[in-house]
Design a protein around this motif. Structure first.
Motif, PDB file in Angstrom:
ATOM      1  N   LYS A 128       0.848  -0.940  -0.041  1.00 17.42           N
ATOM      2  CA  LYS A 128      -0.148  -0.107   0.143  1.00 17.42           C
ATOM      3  C   LYS A 128       0.995   1.443   0.138  1.00 17.42           C
ATOM      4  N   TYR A 129       2.633   0.838   0.362  1.00 16.15           N
ATOM      5  CA  TYR A 129       3.357   2.455   0.991  1.00 16.15           C
ATOM      6  C   TYR A 129       4.169   1.842  -0.498  1.00 16.15           C
ATOM      7  N   LEU A 130       4.810   3.045  -0.597  1.00 13.25           N
ATOM      8  CA  LEU A 130       6.524   2.988  -1.224  1.00 13.25           C
ATOM      9  C   LEU A 130       6.498   4.384  -0.841  1.00 13.25           C
ATOM     10  N   TYR A 131       7.395   4.228  -0.524  1.00 14.42           N
ATOM     11  CA  TYR A 131       8.990   5.530   0.488  1.00 14.42           C
ATOM     12  C   TYR A 131       9.292   5.570  -0.357  1.00 14.42           C
ATOM     13  N   LEU A 132      10.104   6.731  -0.773  1.00 12.60           N
ATOM     14  CA  LEU A 132      10.869   6.620  -2.081  1.00 12.60           C
ATOM     15  C   LEU A 132      11.967   7.527  -1.292  1.00 12.60           C
ATOM     16  N   ASP A 133      13.310   7.407  -1.651  1.00  9.28           N
ATOM     17  CA  ASP A 133      14.247   8.244  -1.777  1.00  9.28           C
ATOM     18  C   ASP A 133      14.530   9.569  -3.006  1.00  9.28           C
ATOM     19  N   PRO A 134      14.115  10.464  -2.195  1.00  6.24           N
ATOM     20  CA  PRO A 134      14.394  12.277  -2.431  1.00  6.24           C
ATOM     21  C   PRO A 134      15.694  11.910  -3.851  1.00  6.24           C
ATOM     22  N   SER A 135      16.497  11.296  -3.610  1.00  5.07           N
ATOM     23  CA  SER A 135      17.413  11.733  -4.766  1.00  5.07           C
ATOM     24  C   SER A 135      17.135  10.185  -6.177  1.00  5.07           C
ATOM     25  N   LEU A 136      16.186   9.562  -5.521  1.00  2.01           N
ATOM     26  CA  LEU A 136      16.590   8.897  -6.636  1.00  2.01           C
ATOM     27  C   LEU A 136      15.418   9.577  -8.207  1.00  2.01           C
ATOM     28  N   SER A 137      16.054   9.441  -9.517  1.00  3.54           N
ATOM     29  CA  SER A 137      15.575  10.375 -10.449  1.00  3.54           C
ATOM     30  C   SER A 137      13.723   9.053 -10.338  1.00  3.54           C
ATOM     31  N   THR A 138      12.469  10.385 -10.804  1.00  7.00           N
ATOM     32  CA  THR A 138      11.651   9.750 -11.357  1.00  7.00           C
ATOM     33  C   THR A 138      11.079   8.758 -12.139  1.00  7.00           C
ATOM     34  N   THR A 139      12.592   9.138 -13.506  1.00  6.53           N
ATOM     35  CA  THR A 139      12.923   7.820 -14.384  1.00  6.53           C
ATOM     36  C   THR A 139      13.928   6.393 -14.105  1.00  6.53           C
ATOM     37  N   ASN A 140      13.504   7.134 -12.883  1.00  2.41           N
ATOM     38  CA  ASN A 140      14.289   5.085 -11.994  1.00  2.41           C
ATOM     39  C   ASN A 140      13.725   3.864 -12.359  1.00  2.41           C
ATOM     40  N   PRO A 141      14.124   3.162 -13.313  1.00  4.82           N
ATOM     41  CA  PRO A 141      13.590   1.766 -14.122  1.00  4.82           C
ATOM     42  C   PRO A 141      13.059   1.094 -12.781  1.00  4.82           C
ATOM     43  N   ILE A 142      13.548   1.028 -11.807  1.00  9.51           N
ATOM     44  CA  ILE A 142      12.957   0.121 -10.637  1.00  9.51           C
ATOM     45  C   ILE A 142      11.554   0.810  -9.959  1.00  9.51           C
ATOM     46  N   LEU A 143      11.439   1.847 -10.410  1.00  5.61           N
ATOM     47  CA  LEU A 143      10.478   2.795  -9.613  1.00  5.61           C
ATOM     48  C   LEU A 143       9.030   2.572 -10.500  1.00  5.61           C
ATOM     49  N   GLN A 144       9.386   2.820 -11.314  1.00  3.42           N
ATOM     50  CA  GLN A 144       8.881   2.517 -13.154  1.00  3.42           C
ATOM     51  C   GLN A 144       8.299   0.800 -12.679  1.00  3.42           C
ATOM     52  N   ASN A 145       8.923   0.501 -12.623  1.00  2.00           N
ATOM     53  CA  ASN A 145       8.463  -1.116 -12.676  1.00  2.00           C
ATOM     54  C   ASN A 145       7.512  -1.451 -11.374  1.00  2.00           C
ATOM     55  N   VAL A 146       7.682  -0.684 -10.032  1.00  2.00           N
ATOM     56  CA  VAL A 146       6.655  -0.533  -9.585  1.00  2.00           C
ATOM     57  C   VAL A 146       5.758   0.122  -9.473  1.00  2.00           C
ATOM     58  N   LYS A 147       6.017   0.937  -9.793  1.00  5.60           N
ATOM     59  CA  LYS A 147       4.271   1.766  -9.935  1.00  5.60           C
ATOM     60  C   LYS A 147       3.595   1.210 -10.813  1.00  5.60           C
ATOM     61  N   LYS A 148       4.280   0.476 -12.565  1.00  2.00           N
ATOM     62  CA  LYS A 148       3.423   0.023 -13.077  1.00  2.00           C
ATOM     63  C   LYS A 148       2.624  -1.240 -12.755  1.00  2.00           C
ATOM     64  N   HIS A 149       3.267  -1.909 -11.781  1.00  8.64           N
ATOM     65  CA  HIS A 149       2.511  -3.188 -11.125  1.00  8.64           C
ATOM     66  C   HIS A 149       0.986  -2.939  -9.982  1.00  8.64           C
ATOM     67  N   LEU A 150       1.955  -1.285  -8.927  1.00  6.98           N
ATOM     68  CA  LEU A 150       0.881  -1.023  -8.469  1.00  6.98           C
ATOM     69  C   LEU A 150       0.390   0.654  -8.763  1.00  6.98           C
ATOM     70  N   PRO A 151      -0.396   0.531  -9.420  1.00  4.88           N
ATOM     71  CA  PRO A 151      -0.484   1.535  -9.835  1.00  4.88           C
ATOM     72  C   PRO A 151      -0.932   2.632  -9.148  1.00  4.88           C
TER      73      PRO A 151
END
Length: 361
Positions: free
Chosen positions: A12-35
């Motif tokens: 339900k929750y994703l805690y995101l390191d602010p230093s990571l880019s919004t285009t980070n591939p791992i982040l994009q995968n997570v958002k794809k599967h848990l929109p």
């Protein structure tokens, strides 16, 4: 998309390191599967909600030695450290005592990982590296969300001096997609007696599914690795472990197995306390344990020898030979049950390295 995920990955929750880019591939995968996942900024002082995942920029060394001990024979493999904790909640899991924070963590700065690995492997082209990702988390349990293993296996295709062990209790083989070569991978599964799987691995897929996944990897032309660890003493354990060994050879031939480890349940005293509190129905912690040389509680030696001798005899009768090894056991245990010590093999790390680089069928 969330309906296709196992229940333990419906976060339900994703805690995101602010230093990571919004285009980070791992982040994009997570958002794809848990929109619908709620994204919150990561800070060093906060407490985390249940059902959370942390994506963090890791600043330490990704490649490190296995945390073994000089008192027992260690297999000597190198850990590729890509995250911490596991959602499978096996009662015996030693990670319960390793990490006070139980939140799932992934080091999302995968480009930094690749840079470190590239420098290490290219600087030492004449050295062989047997590596693995299944030390501080399951190698594949978060793969449907992150695609980490697929990215790593693709990256390592270009390094002939590296073997990567993917040790898991799940059957996700999506990491094979897009690979033009596969000889650098050592697919591996943890196995146990059916009763232990049912009572102590409640969120894990059945043994049959793990073995079918192993069989699929064999059909791709590579050997697989198996791990009976932790072997747990319980009433009628002989029948249970015999059943699992029979199942292994219903799906695999001896020559399909690169190596197979045996390890008895063990842990620091705090692990036993944690199990008693979190899993009060798990009674195996009340058997006969003594302190080993490394400060961990281990099953009383005569009982370990009895179990190991029984299992080794079954495995050898099925056709396994020098593929069998012990995880963190003494020369005495090796000699009593296998008839030799790792020195005869040229050292355990060198022996397993040799097997690892002979992993094609």
């Amino acid at each position: 998309m969330t309906s296709k995920l196992p229940s333990y990955l419906n976060l339900k929750y994703l805690y995101l390191d602010p230093s990571l880019s919004t285009t980070n591939p791992i982040l994009q995968n997570v958002k794809k599967h848990l929109p619908d996942i709620k994204i919150l900024p990561l800070s060093s002082t906060q407490s985390y909600q249940p059902q959370s995942l942390i994506l963090k920029k890791f600043k330490g060394k990704f490649l490190r030695f296995c945390p073994g001990t000089r008192y027992y024979n260690c297999c000597g493999y190198k850990i590729i450290h890509f995250g911490e904790n596991c959602p499978l909640n096996c009662t015996y899991c030693i990670l319960q005592a390793y990490f006070q924070d139980k939140t799932l963590k992934i080091w999302a700065n995968i480009d930094d990982l690749f840079q470190e690995l590239d420098k290490t492997f290219k600087t030492n082209p004449n050295l062989r590296f047997r590596t693995g990702t299944g030390e501080f988390t399951d190698s594949l349990v978060l793969e449907p969300l992150t695609g980490y293993a697929q990215k790593l296996t693709n990256f390592l295709q270009n390094y002939s001096n590296v073997r990567l062990e993917l040790k898991s209790k799940v059957a996700d083989l999506s990491w094979t997609n897009g690979l033009h070569k596969i000889d650098h991978i050592l697919p591996a599964w943890s196995l146990n007696a059916p009763e232990i799987v049912k009572k102590e691995e409640k969120l894990v897929i059945p043994l049959e599914e793990r073995l079918r996944a192993a069989q699929k990897c064999v059909s791709l032309g590579i050997k697989v690795c198996l791990h009976f660890d932790p072997i747990i003493y319980y009433p009628n354990w002989e029948k249970g472990y015999s059943k699992t060994i029979e199942m292994v050879f219903d799906y695999l031939k001896p020559e399909h197995i690169c190596y197979l480890s045996l390890g008895s349940f063990r842990g620091m005293p705090e692990l036993f306390h944690t199990i008693s509190q979190k899993h009060p129905k798990s009674t195996y912690i009340y058997e006969e344990y003594i302190y080993g040389l490394d400060g961990k509680l281990r099953l009383f030696l005569p009982l370990r020898l009895k179990m190991f001798s029984f299992i080794v005899k079954k495995l050898k009768k099925a056709g396994l030979k020098d593929q069998i090894y012990y995880c963190m056991e003494s020369d005495l245990v090796w000699e009593k049950t296998l008839g030799y010590t790792p020195i005869k093999l040229g050292g355990l790390d060198k022996h397993l390295e040799k097997l690892s680089f002979n992993n094609l069928l």
